[in-house]
Motif scaffolding. Sequence first.
Motif, PDB file in Angstrom:
ATOM      1  N   GLY A   6      66.531  17.790  -2.289  1.00 15.78           N
ATOM      2  CA  GLY A   6      66.740  18.361  -3.611  1.00 15.78           C
ATOM      3  C   GLY A   6      67.700  19.536  -3.597  1.00 15.78           C
ATOM      4  N   GLY A   7      67.767  20.247  -2.473  1.00 14.90           N
ATOM      5  CA  GLY A   7      68.662  21.393  -2.390  1.00 14.90           C
ATOM      6  C   GLY A   7      70.127  21.011  -2.318  1.00 14.90           C
ATOM      7  N   ILE A   8      70.432  19.800  -1.851  1.00 16.66           N
ATOM      8  CA  ILE A   8      71.830  19.378  -1.746  1.00 16.66           C
ATOM      9  C   ILE A   8      72.500  19.337  -3.121  1.00 16.66           C
ATOM     10  CG2 ILE A   8      73.350  17.459  -1.112  1.00 16.66           C
ATOM     11  CD1 ILE A   8      71.425  16.840   1.178  1.00 16.66           C
ATOM     12  N   PRO A   9      71.955  18.652  -4.116  1.00 10.72           N
ATOM     13  CA  PRO A   9      72.605  18.700  -5.440  1.00 10.72           C
ATOM     14  C   PRO A   9      72.559  20.077  -6.071  1.00 10.72           C
ATOM     15  CG  PRO A   9      70.501  17.557  -5.575  1.00 10.72           C
ATOM     16  CD  PRO A   9      70.794  17.748  -4.131  1.00 10.72           C
ATOM     17  N   GLY A  10      71.503  20.870  -5.771  1.00  7.99           N
ATOM     18  CA  GLY A  10      71.473  22.233  -6.283  1.00  7.99           C
ATOM     19  C   GLY A  10      72.593  23.074  -5.715  1.00  7.99           C
ATOM     20  N   PHE A  11      72.854  22.920  -4.415  1.00  6.01           N
ATOM     21  CA  PHE A  11      73.938  23.667  -3.774  1.00  6.01           C
ATOM     22  C   PHE A  11      75.291  23.230  -4.313  1.00  6.01           C
ATOM     23  CE2 PHE A  11      77.148  23.869  -0.411  1.00  6.01           C
ATOM     24  CZ  PHE A  11      77.139  25.235  -0.132  1.00  6.01           C
ATOM     25  N   LEU A  12      75.479  21.917  -4.461  1.00  6.98           N
ATOM     26  CA  LEU A  12      76.754  21.431  -4.972  1.00  6.98           C
ATOM     27  C   LEU A  12      76.976  21.854  -6.415  1.00  6.98           C
ATOM     28  CD1 LEU A  12      76.813  17.840  -3.422  1.00  6.98           C
ATOM     29  CD2 LEU A  12      78.041  19.887  -2.646  1.00  6.98           C
ATOM     30  N   ARG A  13      75.904  21.889  -7.203  1.00  6.93           N
ATOM     31  CA  ARG A  13      76.048  22.348  -8.593  1.00  6.93           C
ATOM     32  C   ARG A  13      76.401  23.827  -8.627  1.00  6.93           C
ATOM     33  NH1 ARG A  13      74.161  21.348 -13.896  1.00  6.93           N
ATOM     34  NH2 ARG A  13      75.065  23.029 -15.144  1.00  6.93           N
ATOM     35  N   ALA A  14      75.782  24.612  -7.761  1.00  3.55           N
ATOM     36  CA  ALA A  14      76.028  26.050  -7.775  1.00  3.55           C
ATOM     37  C   ALA A  14      77.413  26.403  -7.250  1.00  3.55           C
ATOM     38  CB  ALA A  14      74.955  26.764  -6.957  1.00  3.55           C
ATOM     39  N   ARG A  15      77.872  25.680  -6.220  1.00  2.00           N
ATOM     40  CA  ARG A  15      79.120  26.051  -5.561  1.00  2.00           C
ATOM     41  C   ARG A  15      80.342  25.358  -6.142  1.00  2.00           C
ATOM     42  NH1 ARG A  15      78.628  30.849  -3.219  1.00  2.00           N
ATOM     43  NH2 ARG A  15      76.759  30.967  -1.905  1.00  2.00           N
ATOM     44  N   THR A  16      80.200  24.113  -6.501  1.00  2.00           N
ATOM     45  CA  THR A  16      81.375  23.345  -6.928  1.00  2.00           C
ATOM     46  C   THR A  16      81.286  22.895  -8.376  1.00  2.00           C
ATOM     47  OG1 THR A  16      80.440  21.205  -6.239  1.00  2.00           O
ATOM     48  CG2 THR A  16      81.590  22.503  -4.565  1.00  2.00           C
ATOM     49  N   GLY A  17      80.124  23.022  -9.010  1.00  2.00           N
ATOM     50  CA  GLY A  17      79.965  22.551 -10.371  1.00  2.00           C
ATOM     51  C   GLY A  17      79.742  21.061 -10.484  1.00  2.00           C
ATOM     52  N   HIS A  71      78.060  17.641 -11.071  1.00  2.00           N
ATOM     53  CA  HIS A  71      76.949  17.332 -11.961  1.00  2.00           C
ATOM     54  C   HIS A  71      75.789  16.771 -11.154  1.00  2.00           C
ATOM     55  CE1 HIS A  71      74.743  16.143 -15.505  1.00  2.00           C
ATOM     56  NE2 HIS A  71      75.655  16.749 -16.253  1.00  2.00           N
ATOM     57  N   GLU A  72      74.607  17.320 -11.413  1.00  2.00           N
ATOM     58  CA  GLU A  72      73.440  16.939 -10.608  1.00  2.00           C
ATOM     59  C   GLU A  72      72.994  15.510 -10.866  1.00  2.00           C
ATOM     60  OE1 GLU A  72      71.969  18.545 -14.479  1.00  2.00           O
ATOM     61  OE2 GLU A  72      73.437  19.174 -12.968  1.00  2.00           O
ATOM     62  N   VAL A  73      73.305  14.951 -12.038  1.00  2.00           N
ATOM     63  CA  VAL A  73      72.902  13.568 -12.317  1.00  2.00           C
ATOM     64  C   VAL A  73      73.614  12.611 -11.369  1.00  2.00           C
ATOM     65  CG1 VAL A  73      72.948  11.729 -14.037  1.00  2.00           C
ATOM     66  CG2 VAL A  73      72.322  14.054 -14.714  1.00  2.00           C
ATOM     67  N   ILE A  74      74.922  12.760 -11.250  1.00  2.00           N
ATOM     68  CA  ILE A  74      75.689  11.877 -10.370  1.00  2.00           C
ATOM     69  C   ILE A  74      75.272  12.073  -8.923  1.00  2.00           C
ATOM     70  CG2 ILE A  74      78.000  11.205  -9.646  1.00  2.00           C
ATOM     71  CD1 ILE A  74      77.351  10.593 -12.558  1.00  2.00           C
ATOM     72  N   VAL A  75      75.140  13.320  -8.510  1.00  2.00           N
ATOM     73  CA  VAL A  75      74.814  13.593  -7.107  1.00  2.00           C
ATOM     74  C   VAL A  75      73.435  13.070  -6.752  1.00  2.00           C
ATOM     75  CG1 VAL A  75      74.508  15.418  -5.396  1.00  2.00           C
ATOM     76  CG2 VAL A  75      76.328  15.611  -7.097  1.00  2.00           C
ATOM     77  N   THR A  76      72.455  13.296  -7.608  1.00  2.00           N
ATOM     78  CA  THR A  76      71.100  12.851  -7.285  1.00  2.00           C
ATOM     79  C   THR A  76      70.992  11.319  -7.277  1.00  2.00           C
ATOM     80  OG1 THR A  76      70.538  13.168  -9.635  1.00  2.00           O
ATOM     81  CG2 THR A  76      69.930  14.925  -8.096  1.00  2.00           C
ATOM     82  N   ILE A  77      71.702  10.647  -8.177  1.00  2.00           N
ATOM     83  CA  ILE A  77      71.678   9.182  -8.160  1.00  2.00           C
ATOM     84  C   ILE A  77      72.280   8.654  -6.861  1.00  2.00           C
ATOM     85  CG2 ILE A  77      72.654   7.127  -9.236  1.00  2.00           C
ATOM     86  CD1 ILE A  77      72.357   8.472 -11.930  1.00  2.00           C
ATOM     87  N   MET A  78      73.377   9.228  -6.425  1.00  2.00           N
ATOM     88  CA  MET A  78      73.977   8.791  -5.169  1.00  2.00           C
ATOM     89  C   MET A  78      73.062   9.092  -3.984  1.00  2.00           C
ATOM     90  SD  MET A  78      76.807   7.327  -5.962  1.00  2.00           S
ATOM     91  CE  MET A  78      75.894   6.740  -7.392  1.00  2.00           C
ATOM     92  N   LEU A  79      72.385  10.216  -4.024  1.00  2.00           N
ATOM     93  CA  LEU A  79      71.470  10.556  -2.934  1.00  2.00           C
ATOM     94  C   LEU A  79      70.266   9.615  -2.890  1.00  2.00           C
ATOM     95  CD1 LEU A  79      71.487  14.467  -3.020  1.00  2.00           C
ATOM     96  CD2 LEU A  79      72.446  12.975  -1.268  1.00  2.00           C
ATOM     97  N   ASN A  80      69.890   9.043  -4.031  1.00  2.00           N
ATOM     98  CA  ASN A  80      68.822   8.043  -4.011  1.00  2.00           C
ATOM     99  C   ASN A  80      69.214   6.849  -3.147  1.00  2.00           C
ATOM    100  OD1 ASN A  80      67.147   9.505  -5.717  1.00  2.00           O
ATOM    101  ND2 ASN A  80      67.855   8.468  -7.565  1.00  2.00           N
ATOM    102  N   TYR A  81      70.429   6.369  -3.315  1.00  2.00           N
ATOM    103  CA  TYR A  81      70.894   5.238  -2.519  1.00  2.00           C
ATOM    104  C   TYR A  81      71.009   5.617  -1.047  1.00  2.00           C
ATOM    105  CZ  TYR A  81      71.973   2.632  -6.783  1.00  2.00           C
ATOM    106  OH  TYR A  81      71.874   1.958  -7.976  1.00  2.00           O
ATOM    107  N   ILE A  82      71.508   6.815  -0.784  1.00  2.00           N
ATOM    108  CA  ILE A  82      71.651   7.246   0.602  1.00  2.00           C
ATOM    109  C   ILE A  82      70.289   7.320   1.284  1.00  2.00           C
ATOM    110  CG2 ILE A  82      72.352   9.171   2.073  1.00  2.00           C
ATOM    111  CD1 ILE A  82      74.556   9.788   0.061  1.00  2.00           C
ATOM    112  N   ALA A  83      69.303   7.866   0.592  1.00  2.00           N
ATOM    113  CA  ALA A  83      67.969   7.978   1.178  1.00  2.00           C
ATOM    114  C   ALA A  83      67.369   6.601   1.439  1.00  2.00           C
ATOM    115  CB  ALA A  83      67.063   8.780   0.244  1.00  2.00           C
ATOM    116  N   PHE A  84      67.534   5.677   0.508  1.00  2.00           N
ATOM    117  CA  PHE A  84      66.957   4.344   0.682  1.00  2.00           C
ATOM    118  C   PHE A  84      67.573   3.621   1.878  1.00  2.00           C
ATOM    119  CE2 PHE A  84      67.260  -0.240  -0.139  1.00  2.00           C
ATOM    120  CZ  PHE A  84      65.915  -0.564  -0.177  1.00  2.00           C
TER     121      PHE A  84
END
Length: 440
Positions: A200-211, A213-226
């Motif tokens: 969960g911290g990965i999309p939070g860090f990317l949102r804070a540092r680069t702006g 969007h957490e929706v896109i990042v979290t959806i992609m991380l779902n596939y990566i985790a699976f």
Amino acid sequence: MTSPAQPDPVQPDSARSSAPDAPAHGPADAGPDADRRPDGRDQAGVVHQILSSSWLLSLLALLVALVVGGVLIAMADARVQDASGYFFARPQDMLVAVWDAVRNAYVAMFNGAVYDPQAPSFQRSVRPLTETLTVATPLVLAGLGVALAFRASLFNIGAQGQIIMGATFAAWIGFTWQLPPGVHLVLAVLAGLIGGAIWGGIPGFLRARTGAHEVIVTIMLNYIAFYLLSYLLTTAAFQRPGSSNPVSSHLEPTAVYPLLLGPGFRLHAGFLVALAATVFVWWLLSRSTVGFRFRAVGANPHAARTAGMNVEWSYMLVMIIAGGLAGLAGTAQVMGTERYLTAGIAASIGFDAITVALLGRSRPWGVLLAGLLFGALRAGGVTMQARTGTPIDIVLVVQSVIVLLIAAPPLVRTIFRLPAPGKGRAPRPVAPAPAKEVQA
């Protein structure tokens, strides 16, 4: 000549002194303020506040979803289909068939989710309630993670991946390490929390540092985790020895949640973790400075930044905590119900958690109740299908309708003709009491 300060010789002093405080009219002539409450709000304003409340909208959305589910249940019933062929000749036959189909299906769902009076023993009678609590445990934990991010105006769509990573971390500690009882359980729970927090911290860090969007990042991380978990289950470090299936070894008995009611039930201590997490999120949002910052950032990030709050740090911290809560949902799955790791360990819990958070209005206690409701729908749906032949997909339709109505409040207000919030009669100010006459 009588001066203005002198008392009126016609009116007695007692009558004159009490005259300013006496009402100008009797009770029958109280005027438009007769229905005013002591706090200054009239009854119409209170009624409007109730009718426009979000909790009423949630209840009505659930009611509409059950009605839609009842229509589908009736359409899928064979007796209703037969009676519809001669509806105009004997309409009462179809109405009776519809009533019996809907009533039997929902009664069977209740028996499978809360209490079964037809069971041969008391233990079997109350077992449906324990199944509801068991199924609701990961939904509540993941729903809290989604709801917490919602309060900070972040859309955490990545609860699915966070559940997977939390289960992966906890399972590896559970079947690899050999530790004393108690210590092993605590470390496995902490590992699951850390795994979800990292994801969960990965999309939070990317949102804070680069702006980003957490929706896109979290959806992609779902596939990566699976796919990461699917790969790990084919390696020697995770795959069960002697098995060609992508499953892990069983967790050690010291690393699983203990059963709360004995071996006859599946309810485990993960439910207590869910209750503790609910209290923690309530305290965090309502009683802590960090929670106040989360709510302020969610309400208006520009105003929060002007007030001196670190908005970027709040984004990252709230996603870390949200991911940790979803990671705890993963521990409930792998350490409570399954007790070994598979590629489908998260099922659809992460996506159902979004619905739970929406139905609970992103409030901790609301999420708890919504999680229990969805747990009851899942647990009762199996019994409904077994006893009445009703497709269990009806439960998914009910959940989907709830999401649709929660996401479109004007639709619910239109159906039930409810007032929109903020358009009711404003409370009228209370007239100040007249000043007493100063005697000379």
